[in-house]
Enzyme design. Structure first.
Site, mmCIF file in Angstrom:
data_model
loop_
_atom_site.group_PDB
_atom_site.id
_atom_site.type_symbol
_atom_site.label_atom_id
_atom_site.label_comp_id
_atom_site.label_asym_id
_atom_site.label_seq_id
_atom_site.Cartn_x
_atom_site.Cartn_y
_atom_site.Cartn_z
ATOM 1 N N HIS A 1 47.788 99.472 1.512
ATOM 2 C CA HIS A 1 47.692 98.648 2.720
ATOM 3 C C HIS A 1 48.740 99.086 3.741
ATOM 4 O O HIS A 1 48.426 99.287 4.928
ATOM 5 C CB HIS A 1 47.891 97.176 2.338
ATOM 6 C CG HIS A 1 48.003 96.233 3.488
ATOM 7 N ND1 HIS A 1 46.999 95.340 3.812
ATOM 8 C CD2 HIS A 1 48.996 96.022 4.397
ATOM 9 C CE1 HIS A 1 47.368 94.636 4.868
ATOM 10 N NE2 HIS A 1 48.581 95.030 5.237
ATOM 11 N N GLU A 2 49.986 99.243 3.293
ATOM 12 C CA GLU A 2 51.070 99.628 4.203
ATOM 13 C C GLU A 2 50.882 101.058 4.715
ATOM 14 O O GLU A 2 51.224 101.361 5.867
ATOM 15 C CB GLU A 2 52.430 99.478 3.514
ATOM 16 C CG GLU A 2 52.754 98.064 3.071
ATOM 17 C CD GLU A 2 52.690 97.052 4.211
ATOM 18 O OE1 GLU A 2 52.950 97.428 5.366
ATOM 19 O OE2 GLU A 2 52.354 95.874 3.940
ATOM 20 N N HIS B 1 48.716 101.016 7.765
ATOM 21 C CA HIS B 1 49.487 100.801 9.003
ATOM 22 C C HIS B 1 50.214 102.078 9.427
ATOM 23 O O HIS B 1 50.176 102.487 10.590
ATOM 24 C CB HIS B 1 50.525 99.699 8.785
ATOM 25 C CG HIS B 1 49.955 98.340 8.575
ATOM 26 N ND1 HIS B 1 49.031 97.770 9.423
ATOM 27 C CD2 HIS B 1 50.199 97.409 7.608
ATOM 28 C CE1 HIS B 1 48.719 96.556 8.985
ATOM 29 N NE2 HIS B 1 49.407 96.317 7.895
ATOM 30 N N ASP C 1 49.427 90.340 9.838
ATOM 31 C CA ASP C 1 48.694 91.271 10.695
ATOM 32 C C ASP C 1 47.823 90.530 11.701
ATOM 33 O O ASP C 1 47.650 90.977 12.838
ATOM 34 C CB ASP C 1 47.821 92.195 9.847
ATOM 35 C CG ASP C 1 48.650 93.062 8.904
ATOM 36 O OD1 ASP C 1 49.790 93.409 9.264
ATOM 37 O OD2 ASP C 1 48.157 93.385 7.808
#
Length: 358
Positions: A59-60, A63, A162
Protein backbone atom coordinates in the site's frame (compact mmCIF):
# COMPACT_ATOMS: atom_id res chain seq x y z
CA UNK A 1 12.53 7.54 13.33
CA UNK A 2 13.74 6.50 16.79
CA UNK A 3 13.33 2.85 17.83
CA UNK A 4 13.25 1.74 14.21
CA UNK A 5 15.38 -0.85 12.44
CA UNK A 6 15.98 -1.24 8.72
CA UNK A 7 14.57 -4.46 7.31
CA UNK A 8 15.40 -3.88 3.65
CA UNK A 9 15.62 -1.58 0.68
CA UNK A 10 13.35 -2.07 -2.30
CA UNK A 11 13.17 0.00 -5.47
CA UNK A 12 15.57 2.42 -3.85
CA UNK A 13 13.37 3.03 -0.79
CA UNK A 14 14.36 2.00 2.73
CA UNK A 15 11.76 -0.01 4.66
CA UNK A 16 12.06 0.32 8.44
CA UNK A 17 10.21 -1.42 11.23
CA UNK A 18 9.43 0.23 14.55
CA UNK A 19 10.46 -2.03 17.40
CA UNK A 20 6.97 -1.87 18.92
CA UNK A 21 5.88 -3.93 15.92
CA UNK A 22 7.58 -6.91 17.59
CA UNK A 23 5.17 -6.52 20.52
CA UNK A 24 2.25 -6.84 18.12
CA UNK A 25 3.70 -10.02 16.60
CA UNK A 26 4.16 -11.45 20.09
CA UNK A 27 0.61 -10.56 21.11
CA UNK A 28 -0.90 -12.13 17.97
CA UNK A 29 1.15 -15.30 18.49
CA UNK A 30 -0.08 -15.50 22.12
CA UNK A 31 -3.75 -15.07 21.14
CA UNK A 32 -3.51 -17.80 18.51
CA UNK A 33 -1.64 -20.13 20.87
CA UNK A 34 -4.27 -19.66 23.59
CA UNK A 35 -6.99 -20.58 21.10
CA UNK A 36 -5.22 -23.52 19.44
CA UNK A 37 -2.95 -24.58 22.31
CA UNK A 38 -0.16 -25.38 19.85
CA UNK A 39 2.97 -23.90 18.36
CA UNK A 40 1.44 -24.41 14.91
CA UNK A 41 -1.49 -22.17 15.79
CA UNK A 42 0.89 -19.49 17.03
CA UNK A 43 2.93 -19.71 13.80
CA UNK A 44 -0.23 -19.34 11.72
CA UNK A 45 -1.05 -16.19 13.72
CA UNK A 46 2.40 -14.76 13.06
CA UNK A 47 2.12 -15.64 9.38
CA UNK A 48 -1.25 -13.87 9.22
CA UNK A 49 0.05 -10.64 10.78
CA UNK A 50 3.11 -10.68 8.51
CA UNK A 51 0.84 -11.13 5.48
CA UNK A 52 -1.22 -8.15 6.61
CA UNK A 53 1.83 -5.95 6.92
CA UNK A 54 3.09 -7.11 3.55
CA UNK A 55 -0.16 -5.65 2.23
CA UNK A 56 0.54 -2.48 4.23
CA UNK A 57 4.03 -2.21 2.71
CA UNK A 58 2.62 -2.67 -0.79
CA UNK A 59 0.00 0.00 0.00
CA UNK A 60 2.74 2.46 0.99
CA UNK A 61 4.77 1.60 -2.12
CA UNK A 62 1.68 2.51 -4.12
CA UNK A 63 1.92 6.04 -2.68
CA UNK A 64 5.70 6.16 -3.09
CA UNK A 65 5.82 4.99 -6.71
CA UNK A 66 3.01 7.31 -7.78
CA UNK A 67 4.80 10.21 -6.07
CA UNK A 68 7.98 9.23 -7.92
CA UNK A 69 6.11 9.73 -11.20
CA UNK A 70 5.74 13.38 -10.22
CA UNK A 71 9.40 13.76 -9.26
CA UNK A 72 8.79 13.40 -5.50
CA UNK A 73 11.17 11.11 -3.65
CA UNK A 74 10.28 9.01 -0.61
CA UNK A 75 12.67 9.16 2.35
CA UNK A 76 11.56 5.81 3.73
CA UNK A 77 8.62 3.62 4.67
CA UNK A 78 8.06 2.84 8.33
CA UNK A 79 6.02 -0.08 9.69
CA UNK A 80 4.12 0.71 12.88
CA UNK A 81 1.73 -1.45 14.90
CA UNK A 82 -1.15 0.73 13.62
CA UNK A 83 -0.09 0.62 9.96
CA UNK A 84 2.57 2.13 7.73
CA UNK A 85 3.83 5.54 6.71
CA UNK A 86 5.52 6.49 3.43
CA UNK A 87 7.47 9.63 4.26
CA UNK A 88 7.47 11.69 1.06
CA UNK A 89 10.00 14.48 0.62
CA UNK A 90 7.12 16.89 0.04
CA UNK A 91 3.39 17.04 -0.56
CA UNK A 92 2.50 17.25 -4.28
CA UNK A 93 1.98 20.88 -5.27
CA UNK A 94 -0.82 20.20 -7.77
CA UNK A 95 -4.24 19.03 -6.48
CA UNK A 96 -4.59 16.30 -9.11
CA UNK A 97 -1.12 15.00 -8.29
CA UNK A 98 -2.03 14.79 -4.59
CA UNK A 99 -5.28 13.04 -5.52
CA UNK A 100 -3.53 10.33 -7.57
CA UNK A 101 -0.80 9.84 -4.96
CA UNK A 102 -3.44 9.44 -2.25
CA UNK A 103 -5.52 7.02 -4.33
CA UNK A 104 -2.55 4.86 -5.32
CA UNK A 105 -2.30 3.23 -1.88
CA UNK A 106 -5.93 2.03 -1.60
CA UNK A 107 -5.77 0.98 -5.28
CA UNK A 108 -3.12 -1.58 -4.32
CA UNK A 109 -5.46 -3.01 -1.68
CA UNK A 110 -8.26 -3.20 -4.26
CA UNK A 111 -5.96 -5.23 -6.52
CA UNK A 112 -4.93 -7.56 -3.66
CA UNK A 113 -8.54 -8.09 -2.52
CA UNK A 114 -9.65 -8.79 -6.11
CA UNK A 115 -6.84 -11.28 -6.67
CA UNK A 116 -7.70 -13.12 -3.44
CA UNK A 117 -11.40 -13.11 -4.35
CA UNK A 118 -10.78 -14.76 -7.73
CA UNK A 119 -8.44 -17.31 -6.13
CA UNK A 120 -11.02 -18.23 -3.50
CA UNK A 121 -13.66 -18.50 -6.22
CA UNK A 122 -11.45 -20.70 -8.40
CA UNK A 123 -10.52 -23.02 -5.54
CA UNK A 124 -13.96 -23.04 -3.87
CA UNK A 125 -12.27 -22.16 -0.57
CA UNK A 126 -15.00 -19.92 0.78
CA UNK A 127 -16.24 -19.99 4.35
CA UNK A 128 -19.40 -18.12 5.42
CA UNK A 129 -18.36 -14.62 6.52
CA UNK A 130 -20.05 -15.05 9.90
CA UNK A 131 -17.52 -17.78 10.72
CA UNK A 132 -14.55 -15.51 10.17
CA UNK A 133 -12.80 -14.09 13.21
CA UNK A 134 -9.35 -12.71 13.88
CA UNK A 135 -8.13 -16.23 14.68
CA UNK A 136 -10.44 -18.55 12.73
CA UNK A 137 -11.27 -19.09 9.08
CA UNK A 138 -9.17 -19.59 5.94
CA UNK A 139 -6.09 -17.36 6.07
CA UNK A 140 -6.54 -16.02 2.53
CA UNK A 141 -10.20 -15.17 3.12
CA UNK A 142 -9.31 -13.36 6.32
CA UNK A 143 -6.58 -11.51 4.42
CA UNK A 144 -9.10 -10.45 1.77
CA UNK A 145 -11.42 -9.15 4.50
CA UNK A 146 -8.55 -7.17 6.03
CA UNK A 147 -7.77 -5.56 2.66
CA UNK A 148 -11.43 -4.59 2.23
CA UNK A 149 -11.33 -3.04 5.70
CA UNK A 150 -8.14 -1.16 4.83
CA UNK A 151 -9.81 0.27 1.72
CA UNK A 152 -12.87 1.41 3.66
CA UNK A 153 -10.87 2.82 6.57
CA UNK A 154 -8.33 4.65 4.40
CA UNK A 155 -11.03 6.27 2.29
CA UNK A 156 -12.73 7.94 5.24
CA UNK A 157 -12.70 11.64 4.18
CA UNK A 158 -10.64 12.81 7.13
CA UNK A 159 -6.95 13.49 7.76
CA UNK A 160 -4.57 11.75 8.13
CA UNK A 161 -6.24 8.99 6.10
CA UNK A 162 -5.90 8.88 2.32
CA UNK A 163 -9.55 9.83 1.97
CA UNK A 164 -8.88 13.15 3.67
CA UNK A 165 -6.20 13.97 1.11
CA UNK A 166 -8.44 12.85 -1.75
CA UNK A 167 -11.23 15.09 -0.40
CA UNK A 168 -8.86 18.05 0.02
CA UNK A 169 -7.40 17.55 -3.48
CA UNK A 170 -10.90 17.43 -5.01
CA UNK A 171 -11.86 20.67 -3.22
CA UNK A 172 -8.56 22.30 -4.22
CA UNK A 173 -9.41 21.92 -7.91
CA UNK A 174 -12.07 24.61 -7.34
CA UNK A 175 -10.98 26.41 -4.15
CA UNK A 176 -7.76 27.85 -2.80
CA UNK A 177 -5.57 25.23 -1.16
CA UNK A 178 -5.76 26.67 2.36
CA UNK A 179 -9.57 26.96 2.20
CA UNK A 180 -9.83 23.41 0.86
CA UNK A 181 -7.69 22.24 3.78
CA UNK A 182 -9.84 24.07 6.33
CA UNK A 183 -13.02 22.51 4.94
CA UNK A 184 -11.48 19.02 4.84
CA UNK A 185 -10.16 19.45 8.39
CA UNK A 186 -13.59 20.58 9.62
CA UNK A 187 -15.24 17.54 8.05
CA UNK A 188 -12.56 15.40 9.69
CA UNK A 189 -13.34 16.85 13.12
CA UNK A 190 -17.04 16.12 12.64
CA UNK A 191 -16.20 12.53 11.74
CA UNK A 192 -13.94 12.33 14.80
CA UNK A 193 -16.82 13.45 17.05
CA UNK A 194 -19.12 10.84 15.47
CA UNK A 195 -16.53 8.12 16.04
CA UNK A 196 -16.12 9.30 19.62
CA UNK A 197 -19.86 9.13 20.32
CA UNK A 198 -20.08 5.67 18.76
CA UNK A 199 -17.07 4.59 20.83
CA UNK A 200 -18.83 5.52 24.06
CA UNK A 201 -21.59 3.02 23.31
CA UNK A 202 -20.01 0.33 21.13
CA UNK A 203 -16.22 0.00 21.20
CA UNK A 204 -13.27 1.73 22.91
CA UNK A 205 -11.34 1.19 19.67
CA UNK A 206 -13.58 3.81 18.03
CA UNK A 207 -12.48 6.28 20.71
CA UNK A 208 -8.88 5.67 19.68
CA UNK A 209 -9.80 6.31 16.03
CA UNK A 210 -11.65 9.48 17.05
CA UNK A 211 -8.58 10.90 18.78
CA UNK A 212 -6.38 9.83 15.84
CA UNK A 213 -8.65 11.59 13.31
CA UNK A 214 -9.10 14.73 15.44
CA UNK A 215 -5.36 15.19 15.92
CA UNK A 216 -4.68 14.52 12.23
CA UNK A 217 -7.25 17.12 11.12
CA UNK A 218 -6.01 19.71 13.60
CA UNK A 219 -2.36 19.21 12.66
CA UNK A 220 -3.00 19.44 8.92
CA UNK A 221 -5.09 22.60 9.31
CA UNK A 222 -2.47 24.28 11.51
CA UNK A 223 0.34 23.36 9.12
CA UNK A 224 -1.49 24.75 6.08
CA UNK A 225 -2.54 27.90 7.95
CA UNK A 226 1.05 28.59 8.95
CA UNK A 227 2.29 28.08 5.38
CA UNK A 228 -0.37 30.45 4.08
CA UNK A 229 0.46 33.09 6.70
CA UNK A 230 4.16 33.28 5.78
CA UNK A 231 3.81 32.89 2.02
CA UNK A 232 5.77 35.54 0.09
CA UNK A 233 8.05 36.47 3.01
CA UNK A 234 11.79 35.90 2.39
CA UNK A 235 13.65 33.71 4.88
CA UNK A 236 16.20 36.40 5.70
CA UNK A 237 13.46 38.54 7.30
CA UNK A 238 12.82 35.94 9.99
CA UNK A 239 16.18 34.23 10.44
CA UNK A 240 18.27 34.49 13.62
CA UNK A 241 21.67 36.13 13.17
CA UNK A 242 23.04 35.42 16.66
CA UNK A 243 23.59 31.72 17.23
CA UNK A 244 26.29 29.25 18.12
CA UNK A 245 28.05 26.98 15.67
CA UNK A 246 30.45 24.10 16.03
CA UNK A 247 33.52 23.33 13.98
CA UNK A 248 33.75 19.88 12.44
CA UNK A 249 36.86 19.23 14.55
CA UNK A 250 35.25 20.27 17.86
CA UNK A 251 34.82 17.61 20.52
CA UNK A 252 31.54 16.28 21.84
CA UNK A 253 32.50 17.86 25.17
CA UNK A 254 32.38 21.31 23.56
CA UNK A 255 28.94 20.54 22.18
CA UNK A 256 27.84 19.53 25.69
CA UNK A 257 29.15 22.82 27.10
CA UNK A 258 27.24 24.80 24.46
CA UNK A 259 24.09 22.84 25.24
CA UNK A 260 24.30 23.36 29.02
CA UNK A 261 25.13 27.07 28.86
CA UNK A 262 22.37 28.14 26.47
CA UNK A 263 18.91 27.40 25.12
CA UNK A 264 20.01 26.28 21.66
CA UNK A 265 19.28 22.59 21.09
CA UNK A 266 20.79 21.93 17.67
CA UNK A 267 24.02 23.34 16.22
CA UNK A 268 25.10 23.98 12.63
CA UNK A 269 28.54 22.50 12.01
CA UNK A 270 30.84 24.47 9.72
CA UNK A 271 34.29 24.25 8.19
CA UNK A 272 35.78 27.55 6.99
CA UNK A 273 32.30 29.06 7.01
CA UNK A 274 30.85 26.33 4.79
CA UNK A 275 27.96 24.34 6.24
CA UNK A 276 28.96 20.71 6.83
CA UNK A 277 25.83 19.50 8.58
CA UNK A 278 23.81 19.78 11.79
CA UNK A 279 24.36 18.27 15.22
CA UNK A 280 20.99 17.36 16.73
CA UNK A 281 20.68 17.23 20.49
CA UNK A 282 19.19 13.73 20.34
CA UNK A 283 22.19 12.49 18.35
CA UNK A 284 24.57 14.08 20.87
CA UNK A 285 22.86 12.38 23.82
CA UNK A 286 22.91 9.02 22.03
CA UNK A 287 26.57 9.37 21.06
CA UNK A 288 27.69 10.19 24.60
CA UNK A 289 26.58 6.76 25.79
CA UNK A 290 28.87 4.99 23.35
CA UNK A 291 31.64 7.42 22.40
CA UNK A 292 34.36 9.32 24.22
CA UNK A 293 33.55 12.94 25.00
CA UNK A 294 36.71 13.80 23.06
CA UNK A 295 35.35 12.33 19.81
CA UNK A 296 34.73 14.95 17.13
CA UNK A 297 31.28 16.19 16.24
CA UNK A 298 32.06 15.34 12.60
CA UNK A 299 31.56 11.68 13.52
CA UNK A 300 27.89 12.13 14.41
CA UNK A 301 26.60 15.12 12.46
CA UNK A 302 23.80 14.80 9.94
CA UNK A 303 25.43 15.79 6.69
CA UNK A 304 22.15 15.42 4.82
CA UNK A 305 20.23 17.67 7.22
CA UNK A 306 17.82 20.07 5.55
CA UNK A 307 18.83 23.69 5.01
CA UNK A 308 17.31 26.66 3.21
CA UNK A 309 18.61 29.53 1.08
CA UNK A 310 18.17 33.04 2.48
CA UNK A 311 16.28 34.13 -0.63
CA UNK A 312 13.65 31.37 -0.40
CA UNK A 313 10.22 31.99 1.08
CA UNK A 314 9.24 31.15 4.63
CA UNK A 315 6.55 28.70 3.54
CA UNK A 316 9.44 26.51 2.37
CA UNK A 317 10.86 26.65 5.90
CA UNK A 318 7.52 25.58 7.38
CA UNK A 319 7.40 22.60 5.01
CA UNK A 320 10.98 21.54 5.73
CA UNK A 321 10.60 21.88 9.52
CA UNK A 322 7.48 19.73 9.34
CA UNK A 323 9.17 17.10 7.16
CA UNK A 324 12.35 16.77 9.22
CA UNK A 325 10.56 17.03 12.60
CA UNK A 326 13.43 19.25 13.74
CA UNK A 327 13.74 22.55 15.63
CA UNK A 328 16.40 24.29 13.55
CA UNK A 329 17.16 24.90 9.88
CA UNK A 330 20.47 26.44 8.79
CA UNK A 331 20.15 29.36 6.36
CA UNK A 332 22.81 29.56 3.66
CA UNK A 333 23.87 31.95 0.93
CA UNK A 334 26.02 30.42 -1.81
CA UNK A 335 26.89 27.53 0.51
CA UNK A 336 27.98 29.70 3.43
CA UNK A 337 26.07 29.76 6.70
CA UNK A 338 24.42 33.16 7.30
CA UNK A 339 21.73 32.38 9.89
CA UNK A 340 19.27 29.88 11.30
CA UNK A 341 15.52 29.59 11.57
CA UNK A 342 14.08 27.81 14.60
CA UNK A 343 10.53 26.77 15.41
CA UNK A 344 10.56 29.19 18.37
CA UNK A 345 11.67 32.25 16.43
CA UNK A 346 9.36 31.41 13.53
CA UNK A 347 6.43 31.26 15.96
CA UNK A 348 7.48 34.57 17.53
CA UNK A 349 7.83 36.15 14.08
CA UNK A 350 4.28 35.12 13.17
CA UNK A 351 2.82 36.34 16.48
CA UNK A 352 4.48 39.74 16.03
CA UNK A 353 3.16 40.06 12.46
CA UNK A 354 -0.36 39.14 13.61
CA UNK A 355 -0.20 41.66 16.47
CA UNK A 356 1.09 44.40 14.15
CA UNK A 357 -1.73 43.70 11.69
CA UNK A 358 -4.47 44.12 14.35
Amino acid sequence: MKWSIKIGKFLGIDVNMHLTFLLLIGWVALVHWQRGQSVGAALIGVLFILAIFLCVVLHEFGHALMARRYGIATRDIILLPIGGVARLEKIPSQPMQELWVALAGPAVNVFIAAALFFWLQATASWEPLQRLTVTTGPLLERLMAVNLFMIAFNMIPAFPMDGGRVFRAALATRLKYDRATRIAASVGRVIAVLFGLMGLFYSPFLLFIAVFVWLGATQEAAFTQMKSAVGGIPVHQAMVNEFKTLDADDSLQRAVEFTLTGTQKDFPVVSDGILEGVLRQADLVTALSGKSSQATVASIIRKDAASVESTEMLDTVVTKLNECRCDLLPVTREGKLVGVVTTDNLGAFMRIREAAAD
